[in-house]
Design an enzyme around this catalytic site. Structure first.
Site, PDB file in Angstrom:
ATOM      1  N   CYS A  88       0.650  -1.556   0.248  1.00 30.98           N
ATOM      2  CA  CYS A  88      -0.329  -0.468   0.299  1.00 30.98           C
ATOM      3  C   CYS A  88       0.760   1.337   0.498  1.00 30.98           C
ATOM      4  CB  CYS A  88      -0.884   0.378   1.547  1.00 30.98           C
ATOM      5  SG  CYS A  88      -2.382  -1.277   1.169  1.00 30.98           S
ATOM      6  N   LYS A 341     -10.844   5.417   3.741  1.00 33.76           N
ATOM      7  CA  LYS A 341     -12.203   4.640   4.483  1.00 33.76           C
ATOM      8  C   LYS A 341     -13.384   5.308   3.855  1.00 33.76           C
ATOM      9  CE  LYS A 341     -15.573   2.945   6.453  1.00 33.76           C
ATOM     10  NZ  LYS A 341     -16.313   3.248   5.422  1.00 33.76           N
ATOM     11  N   HIS A 345     -10.139   3.444  -2.219  1.00 36.30           N
ATOM     12  CA  HIS A 345      -8.716   2.956  -1.770  1.00 36.30           C
ATOM     13  C   HIS A 345      -8.128   1.624  -2.492  1.00 36.30           C
ATOM     14  CE1 HIS A 345      -4.730   1.065  -0.098  1.00 36.30           C
ATOM     15  NE2 HIS A 345      -4.889   0.820   1.008  1.00 36.30           N
TER      16      HIS A 345
END
Lengths: 402, 483
Positions: A88, A341, A345
């Site tokens: 990530c 959120k 993502h």
């Protein structure tokens, strides 16, 4: 410490595609969307770009290996394009590549792109994949929420927080991001939720319910960087410069030495944060940082990250969260754009999306969600992997004189 | 002492006990005639167990308090071996971290395989671990489904401080096909039960027992524990009566609690008998299947000195009632449920990698730095100790038998599991070493930071694309039943 890159590189332009379920678009389209905004913002021609970095995590599933997909999508002039993958943190890694190229003098203008087309994987949540031959034989192939959920039991045990108190603090993290996402036209999720909804949602991985987990989105984000001198020569007046870029990867200590790590925090974030603050010259982060975008893949992650970044005292982060310290109108807004959120993502894009929001806020261009007392120093943070084996990246950007 | 005999015993019975009434409640519309069998419970292996994993656990139980190196050989007897061509006993050997210089072999072919392996070991000179294990598979709504059970037992045979010595052995082989299963077939085909009872059990088994006792010159009335592993009601008692064996000597067949564990059953009942026997008692053991094996044993004073173990008693006590018949069918592959995309994960286990890491993967052997004492899993060239990056200093350090404690955990409902949610977490071993492990046999009440856990050998995943079973270790609550 190394000399660092503080104020050696300026952001010339940035762009970000609308995140979401982009059923009608390929990764190419998303990259072009982000790029068109960025190059218009930068005010340069494509031919002026000397080198490019592409951050993407699920290459086998969406765009395939190498830097070629970026080179083709943007029709770059046969420059070097390097693909980076670091879970990530991939987006921030592509930024790091471009920034380092400029800082070294090897490139005058460099491009960083991050993209992910997750909605074509067919999964709700991230796809599962191999983590190497030995790991696959002896490791647990849990889901992402399952991996991160383990922070909670360790955190509440270590700090003596009641299950219900922690669950409510986690819920506040999500309620806050949903409230912020409403005001972001590029965000994937733009609907407010109340605390009870979050608390009563179906369980995904104990104690993370549905609303404790970020969504998975399609998206791309892009940065064009250069030196402050070139930026000024190109007519830029208010410069956002890079204050620090730090990455820390697990070396196995968390997993392998019993008793060394208690499972309640991210060792790598603490290492990266300490180095980033030193590089940026920040000594009192709780007072000096004005805005944060952190890797809120799960509500518990954001909560413990507040401590790992030395913003909250250890064991007190859950109280700061519940007291609204990180709300949009709080002392240090965190995820003012909705965060992972609600903004979404798309793995490879997330790090650049965070820097994009910070860049907009620093320049006062964040529209309806613009922070009223304008920020001067903003931090973004990514986590890849799982708490026990991960990569943590931090990017601090700020106004040139800050 | 050159006398060969039994040195130790161990057992494994899966924790879940399927209620036969729950099975019958679903199937009675189709097979009302099974109502007579719809009583009691049977042991059912979990989805991540098979004949190999159960054999490993029975063997570990058998080797409690003993030096592993004593086991000079391994025989795995089963009619449900997961591999047709890969030494199943070899996996057991690796899981037990026995030295490479031990012979290991699979014994199969009939439900008599367990007693035949024991017989062969008793006739040899080496210390040998005889383990019998079966995961029975029967069609839904069949008699087999009701009467069978899953389990394993291990008997260590050798010279020295034997807990039971051999009085007599006897064996006959007759190709009486009471039931059979062709190679590659999933289920047994059985012949008429009355014929099996009369010609098989009464004449063949009863006759062999009579002949064996006569050959040994032993009065049947002197038998203290008679193991006649027939689950059909009244048969064992009838044979015993005909032979002149005292009724109270007949060892309970575990029909009501475990079910017939096939090739494992005679050895499982032998473990039961050894658990209850006093020194100086005589045990009559029979195995039936295309003939009969008979072994007469006499316990010794050493029996009382054998270290405590879970045994049959401990495993019987550690039970969880299972009334979810559908879960049982799913775990046996007898019904298909929608497993979702996360079940599609394809993780090939290359033979070379498994071979290179076989001690770590199959034996849960980590490393201990001889310089700093740091324990880690898996081993690595450079020690994980951040204060002393010692290189090439790690010696083998087995972790499987060490107690561990939960550092943190979760219950994951998203990742695919045949038995959701998947409980897993980080555990620290006493004495050093850490692992992120899947938890086996747990429910929400079993998990909390600090809880003690012990390791069990289980199926990690099945590679359905290449038809390969991948094994690894999981953590299970240490306080559940037994020792």
């Amino acid at each position: 410490m190394a000399r660092g890159i503080k104020d050696k590189v300026a952001i010339l332009g940035m762009g970000c595609a609308r995140f979401g379920e982009r059923w009608g678009d390929d990764a190419d389209t998303l990259m072009v969307e982000a790029f068109e905004e960025a190059i218009a913002d930068a005010g340069i021609e494509t031919s002026q770009i000397d080198a490019a970095w592409l951050g993407v995590a699920f290459d086998g599933i969406n765009i395939g290996p190498s830097g070629i997909p970026l080179s083709i999508a943007l029709r770059l002039p046969n420059i070097g394009v390097t693909k980076v993958e670091n879970y990530c943190a991939s987006g921030t890694e592509s930024f790091r590549g471009a920034v380092y190229a400029v800082a070294s003098g090897a490139a005058d203008i460099a491009l960083a792109m991050g993209v992910e087309k997750l909605k074509d994987t067919g999964y709700g949540g991230l796809p599962v994949r191999s983590r190497g031959l030995l790991f696959d034989m002896v490791g647990v192939t849990g889901s992402a929420p399952g991996n991160f959920a383990q922070l909670a039991a360790a955190y509440r045990t270590k700090h003596g927080v009641a299950k219900d108190d922690l669950k409510r603090a986690m819920a506040h993290v999500s309620v806050k991001s949903h409230a912020n996402g409403v005001r972001n036209p590029k965000a994937h999720l733009r609907k407010a939720v109340d605390e009870e909804t979050v608390l009563n949602a179906p369980m995904i991985a104990e104690p993370l319910g549905l609303y404790d987990c970020c969504g998975v989105s399609d998206g791309a984000a892009c940065a064009i960087v250069t030196t402050p001198e070139i930026a000024r020569a190109l007519g830029k007046l208010d410069l956002v410069t890079v204050k620090a870029l730090q990455v820390s990867s697990s070396n196995g200590w968390e997993l392998q030495q019993a008793g060394g790590w208690d499972g309640s925090y991210f060792h790598t974030t603490r290492v990266a944060a300490a180095k980033a603050y030193e590089e940026a010259g920040i000594t009192r982060p709780r007072e000096q940082i004005d805005l944060m975008e952190v890797h809120d893949c799960f509500s518990i992650t954001e909560l413990v990250t507040m401590e790992d970044l030395f913003i909250s005292e250890e064991g007190q982060g859950w109280k700061d969260v519940r007291n609204g310290f990180f709300d949009a109108d709080g002392t240090i807004p965190c995820q003012i754009d909705g965060g992972l959120k609600c903004f979404g993502h798309p793995i490879g894009a997330s790090g650049l999306r965070m820097i994009y929001e910070n860049y907009l806020q620093l320049l006062g261009r964040a529209g309806e969600r613009q922070r009223k007392d304008p920020p001067a120093i903003a931090l973004s943070h990514n986590l890849g992997g799982s708490p026990i084996q991960n990569v943590s990246s931090i990017a601090i950007v700020g106004l040139e004189d800050a | 002492m050159t006398e060969i005999g039994i040195l130790a015993f161990g057992a494994y019975i899966p924790r879940r006990r399927l209620q036969r009434a729950a099975v019958h409640a679903v199937n009675k519309w189709f097979a009302p005639g099974l109502s007579g069998l719809a009583k009691g419970e049977r042991a059912v292996a979990n989805w991540d167990e098979d004949a190999i994993t159960m054999a490993v656990e029975a063997s570990r139980d058998c080797l409690t308090g003993l030096d592993r190196a004593a086991a000079g050989g391994v025989t795995l007897a089963s009619t449900t071996l997961p591999f047709a061509d890969r030494l199943n006993a070899g996996v057991v050997k690796e899981a037990l971290t026995l030295p490479d210089a031990v012979p290991a072999s699979d014994a199969t072919g009939s439900l008599r395989a367990g007693t035949s392996a024991l017989l062969a070991a008793l006739e040899g000179k080496q210390t040998r671990l005889c383990v019998a294990s079966d995961l029975r598979k029967a069609r839904p709504a069949s008699e087999g489904e009701m009467v069978q059970g899953d389990g394993a037992a291990a008997i260590l045979v050798g010279q020295g401080d034997v807990i039971a010595r051999v009085v007599a052995t006897y064996s006959v082989t007759v190709d009486m096909v009471d039931h059979y299963r062709s190679s590659g077939a999933d289920f047994d085909y059985g012949w008429e039960s009355r014929w099996i009872r009369d010609e098989g059990y009464t004449k063949l088994l009863g006759g062999a027992l009579r002949d064996a006792l006569a050959k040994a010159g032993i009065d049947a009335a002197l038998i203290d524990h008679a193991i006649i592993p027939v689950s059909v009601r009244g048969v064992a008692a009838g044979i015993a009566k005909t032979l002149g064996v005292r009724a109270e000597a007949v060892v309970d067949s575990l029909t009501a609690t475990v079910g017939d564990t096939g090739a494992a059953h005679p050895l499982l009942l032998l473990a039961t008998a050894l658990e209850r026997a006093e020194p100086g008692q005589r045990i009559l053991l029979a195995g039936f299947g295309q003939g009969v094996d008979v072994i007469v044993l006499e316990t010794t004073e050493a029996l009382a000195r054998l270290p405590a173990r879970r045994g049959v008693r401990g495993h019987l006590a550690d039970r969880q009632e299972e009334s979810n018949y559908q879960r049982f069918l799913f775990h046996r592959g007898l019904i298909g449920l929608e497993r979702g995309m996360r079940a599609e994960l394809d993780q090939k286990q290359p033979g070379s990698t498994l071979y290179r890491h076989r001690k770590a993967v199959l034996g849960l052997v980590g490393g201990r730095c001889i310089k700093t004492g740091t324990v880690q899993f898996p081993k690595s060239d450079i020690s994980v100790n951040p204060n002393d990056r010692a290189m090439g200093t790690q010696e083998d350090y087995p972790l499987a038998d060490r107690l561990a404690h939960i550092v943190t955990y979760t219950a994951d409902s998203l990742s695919f599991s045949p038995d959701p949610p998947t409980y897993y977490g980080t555990i620290d071993f006493e004495g050093g070493g850490r692992l992120v492990a899947i938890f086996a046999e747990v429910s929400a009440d079993d998990v909390e930071v600090g809880r003690p856990m012990r390791m069990v050998f289980r199926i990690n995943a099945a590679d359905e694309q290449r038809d390969f079973i991948k094994y690894f270790w999981k953590a299970t609550p240490a306080s559940e039943g037994g020792q």
